[in-house]
Structure formats: structure tokens, C-alpha cells
Design a protein around this motif. Structure first.
Motif, PDB file in Angstrom:
ATOM      1  N   GLU A 146       0.845  -1.199   0.000  1.00 31.58           N
ATOM      2  CA  GLU A 146       0.000   0.000   0.000  1.00 31.58           C
ATOM      3  C   GLU A 146       0.875   1.241   0.000  1.00 31.58           C
ATOM      4  OE1 GLU A 146      -3.277   0.099   2.875  1.00 31.58           O
ATOM      5  OE2 GLU A 146      -2.771  -1.979   3.332  1.00 31.58           O
ATOM      6  N   SER A 162      -2.527  -1.280  -3.573  1.00 34.70           N
ATOM      7  CA  SER A 162      -3.338  -0.077  -3.401  1.00 34.70           C
ATOM      8  C   SER A 162      -2.441   1.150  -3.534  1.00 34.70           C
ATOM      9  CB  SER A 162      -4.009  -0.105  -2.024  1.00 34.70           C
ATOM     10  OG  SER A 162      -4.732   1.091  -1.805  1.00 34.70           O
ATOM     11  N   SER A 169      -2.794   5.427  -3.574  1.00 34.12           N
ATOM     12  CA  SER A 169      -3.609   6.629  -3.420  1.00 34.12           C
ATOM     13  C   SER A 169      -2.784   7.846  -3.807  1.00 34.12           C
ATOM     14  CB  SER A 169      -4.102   6.781  -1.985  1.00 34.12           C
ATOM     15  OG  SER A 169      -4.795   8.020  -1.854  1.00 34.12           O
ATOM     16  N   LYS A 226      -6.561  -1.287  -6.342  1.00 29.63           N
ATOM     17  CA  LYS A 226      -7.267  -0.037  -6.036  1.00 29.63           C
ATOM     18  C   LYS A 226      -6.366   1.148  -6.344  1.00 29.63           C
ATOM     19  CE  LYS A 226      -9.900   2.467  -2.690  1.00 29.63           C
ATOM     20  NZ  LYS A 226     -10.232   2.762  -1.360  1.00 29.63           N
TER      21      LYS A 226
END
Length: 168
Positions: free
Chosen positions: A60, A87, A89, A116
């Protein structure tokens, strides 16, 4: 001689690291790192994150509001060290068309396990025209003409990756 500690999870929030962030990213203490959250101005150091060996096991990666632009995300996307990433972001950065397309390519090649991708609050402008309006009763209004790419257009750039959740 003592050894330095190793981290599996690390959050670096508003430390104003600037270009010195590369020294953090190159630290051997990050070798077993699985989760990294950085909220800092990474415009001049984001490429160093993708060039370090210590992100190979990263699952992540959260880089919200780091002022990352197309040039920076393109450098990160070229890295072949994010194969384990699940993931990512990039919420609240300065990504446009070129950055999004670089990420779309990376999801097919260098980030095969990505499930994601958070791209919320990025401008996704196609160049753009800045304007300033002056009037007698105000100090002026400044901004960008609304030339954002449509949501459907951006999602189409990632359509080749079945099972990838892209948040806009």
C-alpha cells in the motif's frame, strides 16, 4: 555496532522533507516496508521513491496532497519496482492527462497486482487556459476554465485492467 530498526508500516506526515525525502526513501530501514503513507511536498523527490530497491515488497502506497504532477507521476510509473503494490492513493495531487496515461500504462506492466487506485481530487486538465476577471466591485477572480476530462474518458484509460477499482 547496532543495527538500524526496520519498518513494515511508516507514515511521514507534514515533515517538510522536500528534496531530502530521497534520503528517507533510500534508507535500508525501509527494506521490509509493506505500507507507506507520505503527506509532504514530493515534487522534487518522487522519482527517488521509484528508484529505490526498498519498495519491492510495498503493498500500500498513500501519497495524498504531495503536489505530485504529471512529470513526477510519470517518473514513478516508469519504475518496475511496484509489482507487489495492491493499493495506490494519489488523492489531491496535480495529475493531468499525461500523468493518468502514464499510470494506465504502469497498471498493465509495472503494477500487475494493483487492485485499487485513488485519483480523487486531481485536476485532470487538458492543458487549460487560466483566466483573471477584474471588476469595479472586486479585487478580481482568478481560476481555470473548466476543461477537465470527463470521468468516462479517464476510466476508459484504465479499462484494460479488469478488476482494478479506480476512484475519481
Amino acid at each position: 555496532a547496532g543495527s538500524s530498526p526496520a519498518f513494515e508500516r511508516l507514515a511521514l506526515l507534514s515533515l517538510q522533507l522536500g528534496a531530502d525525502a530521497r534520503h528517507v526513501f533510500e534508507s535500508r530501514a525501509l527494506a521490509p516496508l509493506r505500507y507507506l503513507h507520505v503527506r509532504d511536498d514530493l515534487r522534487d523527490s518522487i522519482a527517488s521513491l521509484g528508484s529505490t530497491e526498498h519498495v519491492r515488497d510495498l503493498r500500500e502506497l498513500e501519497l495524498p496532497q504531495c503536489r505530485i504532477d504529471d512529470r513526477g507521476i510519470s517518473a514513478l510509473a516508469r519504475s518496475q519496482r511496484f509489482a507487489s503494490l495492491r493499493s495506490l492513493s494519489l488523492r489531491g495531487n496535480d495529475l493531468g492527462r499525461e500523468g493518468a496515461l502514464a499510470l494506465a500504462t504502469a497498471t498493465a506492466t509495472g503494477m500487475p497486482n494493483l487492485k485499487k487506485l485513488d485519483l480523487v481530487d486531481n485536476p485532470f486538465r487538458s492543458g487549460g487556459t487560466h483566466y483573471t476577471e477584474l471588476s469595479d466591485d472586486s479585487d478580481g477572480v482568478s481560476g481555470w476554465y473548466d476543461n477537465r476530462y470527463a470521468r468516462e474518458t479517464i476510466l476508459a484509460w484504465f479499462a484494460h485492467r479488469a478488476g482494478l477499482q479506480v476512484d475519481l
